[in-house]
Design an enzyme around this catalytic site. Structure first.
Site, short mmCIF file in Angstrom:
data_model
loop_
_atom_site.label_atom_id
_atom_site.label_comp_id
_atom_site.label_asym_id
_atom_site.label_seq_id
_atom_site.Cartn_x
_atom_site.Cartn_y
_atom_site.Cartn_z
N GLU A 135 27.45 25.31 -24.51
CA GLU A 135 26.85 24.02 -24.13
C GLU A 135 26.20 23.34 -25.34
OE1 GLU A 135 24.72 25.75 -20.70
OE2 GLU A 135 25.62 24.16 -19.50
N GLU A 157 28.48 31.85 -16.60
CA GLU A 157 27.32 31.82 -15.70
C GLU A 157 27.65 32.23 -14.28
OE1 GLU A 157 28.02 29.64 -18.00
OE2 GLU A 157 26.19 29.05 -19.06
#
Ligand code: NAD
Length: 706
Positions: A109, A129
């Site tokens: 990210e 995740e």
């Protein structure tokens, strides 16, 4: 040149380029120190007029492994990662992410929020995740689809699997052929930066939901409902990515944040995060430390080339370790080796191995019928028939022929390793290595320490397990060790419920709805009902006080209904099919047995009663195991159940599930059935002392220490 004090991120300016180098070993977890380092570095670079461009990179062989998940428990989280990324994306000077290694989760990210990305061909990135029961919460679901296509972004986010950077041409602006060329290519790329494209903000890319994209979403939803049955987060991931197509960037981020919190507050997220740590903690045992020496394992021997021996041998050959297989008869040896070859050839047919790999693995396997050929092996694993006398003969022979220091291991499922060790003059070198079937596929390895096993031998086996890609859990000696000992009450209750009037389908469905890959009756048929039958025969002293114990299963075996292999067990099977077909005859057998044994049949057995009696009995046995110290910690039991029995990872394992339900509830329900079921209840459903104690204290298995 200026240098900041931040230890997690080094700051350096050379020829107009400010480089922010993340250097927080081992994986640049995005801890508070690292986040502060990035924000400060960006600010410093922006305020320095001599700086024309900013590079974010890593001094480690990994760009970043992602969030510091120990922070999930709370604490001072400011600045949070989204704030850091906003700072990067809105920087008034071009920011280039240079990835000298993989970037996962928050690490990726960070890269997605930079204006440009450079890496090398052999690198991988991912957003894992979902494996922690959550979703990328720092813009990953909004920025990745803006750079990659919908299918790629959805696949990466929903499966959490790492992806080759070569499959992400839209994400990377430059991909060097080799890591060694990264520096040079970065310099050239920086020199080429200028004009309107120098600051390329991912958030400025706008997406719309075309019919084609909608079709991709529909297909991924359908596929995910099937592949991730029972999981909460994967569908939420899709919802978040959908926002990238239907909402403005800021709103998409807010939607992502809302969905992230929805996931984070579920028992599933707690379970999956517990399991993440449980798996790592399994390797940390108090029986050895850094100073304990380790023995080299360069050559291995397997005694018995049957079902287990063959599978075990393949693990070593796959890891490049030479294996000698020993059988008493040449014919059995050749049969075993031929079966291994067939397995490898099948993998090659499916494209999982090249023919060359098949040959190189087979070349590592040799056979013998002579024990003297084992004089130089470092580790022997015995996988012969499950009979104490046979095992003792094998071990006394090994004691005679093996070199001093060789580790002598048994793959026994039920026999006492302390007793096996007495047949040698070196009990300190004897250990249990309990593989699960099929041994070349199942990841679990129960490493069984006997009373005299040395710390050196335990350490060597735990480390060796990693080399052969197994998840090792250290356990103590008892009947069935941890996994099979707990499955016994689980199976006992399932069989008893059948006798009391439940159907096998009802029982199985309750357990598959819970998340088990198959119910206890389907599992029994697959393993072979005869296996359980012989175990019951050999354990009469423990079960004879209950004449109804396993009664229906015993009758089935006596009728040659041994399960899948005979086409009939608790269920029927069409030739060549593994699909269980309910058989009314089994219900008749149960009815007759119930009458014979004076067990009252009921038509009101609820799904909840089934779950409580079957699953809570398994948990109750787990509590006994903990109390006896057979498992050192409850999370070890969870690892054994997820890897050895397909226990749903979204429940974190049986002990985590019990903690989540609450031990008082487990105790109350178990006690209710104990009292309702009269003599039977008193015999088998007595809560363990530890369960009673922890429930009274308001404690949990997780925090229990013996
Ligand atoms: P198997 O019958 O398929 O294989 C046993 C092999 O050992 C046969 O090939 C036999 O010829 C050979 N053998 C017997 N006596 C021998 C001797 N004295 N010297 C050399 N070879 C000898 O059995 P299996 O299912 O592979 O089980 C082997 C062991 O693994 C048992 O202890 C069993 O409890 C354990 N185990 C089995 C499973 C399973 O699911 N099958 C799972 C875990 C552990």
């Amino acid at each position: 040149m200026t240098q900041t004090e931040n230890k997690a991120v080094a700051y350096d300016v050379q020829q107009g380029v400010a480089t922010l180098t993340m250097q927080s070993a081992p994986v640049n977890a995005l801890s508070r120190a690292l986040r502060v380092g990035l924000i400060d570095g960006i600010e410093q670079a922006i305020n320095d007029e001599s700086v024309k461009a900013i590079v974010v990179t890593s001094a480690l062989p990994i760009f970043s492994g992602g969030a510091d998940i120990s922070e999930f428990a709370g604490g001072d989280l400011s600045p949070n990662l989204p704030e850091v990324l906003e700072k990067i994306e809105n920087a008034s000077k071009p920011v280039v992410a240079v990835l000298p290694g993989p970037a996962f989760g928050g690490g990726l990210e960070v890269a997605l929020a930079c204006h440009h990305r450079i890496t090398f061909a052999d690198n991988k990135v991912g957003l894992p995740e979902v494996n922690l029961g959550i979703l990328p919460g720092a813009g990953g679901t909004q920025r990745l689809p803006r750079l990659a296509d919908a299918q790629t972004a959805l696949t990466m986010i929903v499966t959490g699997k790492p992806t080759s950077v070569l499959k992400l041409p839209g994400v990377f602006d430059k991909i060097s052929d080799k890591p060694e060329h990264l520096l040079e290519d970065t310099k050239a790329y920086l020199a080429s930066l200028g004009g309107a494209t120098a600051i390329k903000r991912t958030c400025d890319i706008s997406l719309t939901m075309s019919d084609e994209t909608q079709a991709v979403f529909d297909a991924v939803v359908a596929q995910t409902k099937k592949a991730s049955k029972g999981f909460f987060a994967p569908l939420k991931c899709i919802e978040a990515v959908r926002g990238a197509y239907t909402l403005a960037f800021e709103d998409g981020l807010k939607n992502e944040g809302k969905l992230f919190m929805e996931c984070m507050n579920t028992p599933q997220a707690r379970a999956q995060q517990h399991f993440f740590f449980a798996e790592r903690a399994a390797g940390h045992v108090s029986d050895f430390d850094k100073s304990t020496p380790e023995r080299a394992i360069e050559k291995v021997a397997i005694i018995g080339a049957g079902t287990m021996g063959g599978g075990i041998a393949m693990n070593f050959a796959n890891a490049g370790i030479p294996v000698t297989m020993l059988e008493l008869k040449e014919e059995a040896l050749q049969k075993g080796l031929a079966l291994i070859r067939k397995n490898y050839e099948n993998s090659a047919k499916k494209g999982k191995l090249t023919q060359e790999q098949v040959e190189s693995r087979m070349a590592l396997l040799s056979g013998t019928t002579t024990y003297d050929d084992l004089s130089d092996v470092d580790l022997v694993i015995e996988a012969v028939f499950e009979k104490m006398e046979v095992k003792k003969t094998v071990f006394s022979t090994l004691d005679r022929v093996c070199k001093p220091g060789a580790i002598l291991a048994s793959n026994t499922s039920t026999l006492d390793i302390d007793e096996i060790a007495t047949s040698t003059s070196r009990p300190q070198d004897v250990i249990g290595l309990h593989f699960f079937s099929p041994a070349n596929v199942m990841r679990l390895l129960e490493v069984v320490k006997a009373e005299k096993t040395s710390p050196e031998v335990i350490k060597t086996c735990m480390k060796m397990a990693k080399r052969i890609k197994k998840v090792a859990v250290l356990v103590g000696v008892c009947f069935g060790f941890v996994g099979n000992r707990m499955i016994e009450p689980y199976g006992r209750e399932a069989n008893r419920l059948l006798l009391e009037g439940a159907s096998p389908e009802q029982v199985d469905k309750v357990l598959t709805d819970f998340g088990m890959p198959m119910g206890p009756f389907t599992m029994g048929d697959m393993a072979g009902l005869d296996i359980g039958y012989y175990v019951r025969q050999s354990r009469q002293e423990h079960i004879a006080h209950d004449p109804a114990y396993g009664a229906v299963a015993d009758r089935l075996v006596e009728m040659d209904r041994n399960g899948l292999k005979t086409g009939r067990g608790t269920y029927n099977y069409e030739p060549g099919s593994r699909v269980p077909i309910p058989d009314p005859e089994v219900l008749d057998i149960a009815k007759k047995e119930a009458q014979r044994l004076g067990v009252e049949q009921r038509s009101d057995i609820s799904d909840d009663e089934i779950l409580v009696r079957v699953m809570f009995s398994l948990i109750n046995e787990g509590a006994c195991i903990l109390e006896e110290g057979i498992a050192a910690k409850s999370s070890d039991i969870d690892v054994i159940y997820v890897y050895g029995y397909g226990f749903p990872v979204f429940r974190g394992g049986p002990m985590q599930y019990a903690d989540e339900v609450g031990l008082q509830t487990i105790l109350d329900k178990l006690t209710t059935y104990r009292d309702q079921l009269g003599d039977y209840g008193k015999m088998w459903l007595e809560p363990s002392d530890l369960l009673v104690k922890l429930a009274q204290e308001g404690g949990s298995f997780k925090h229990y220490k013996k």
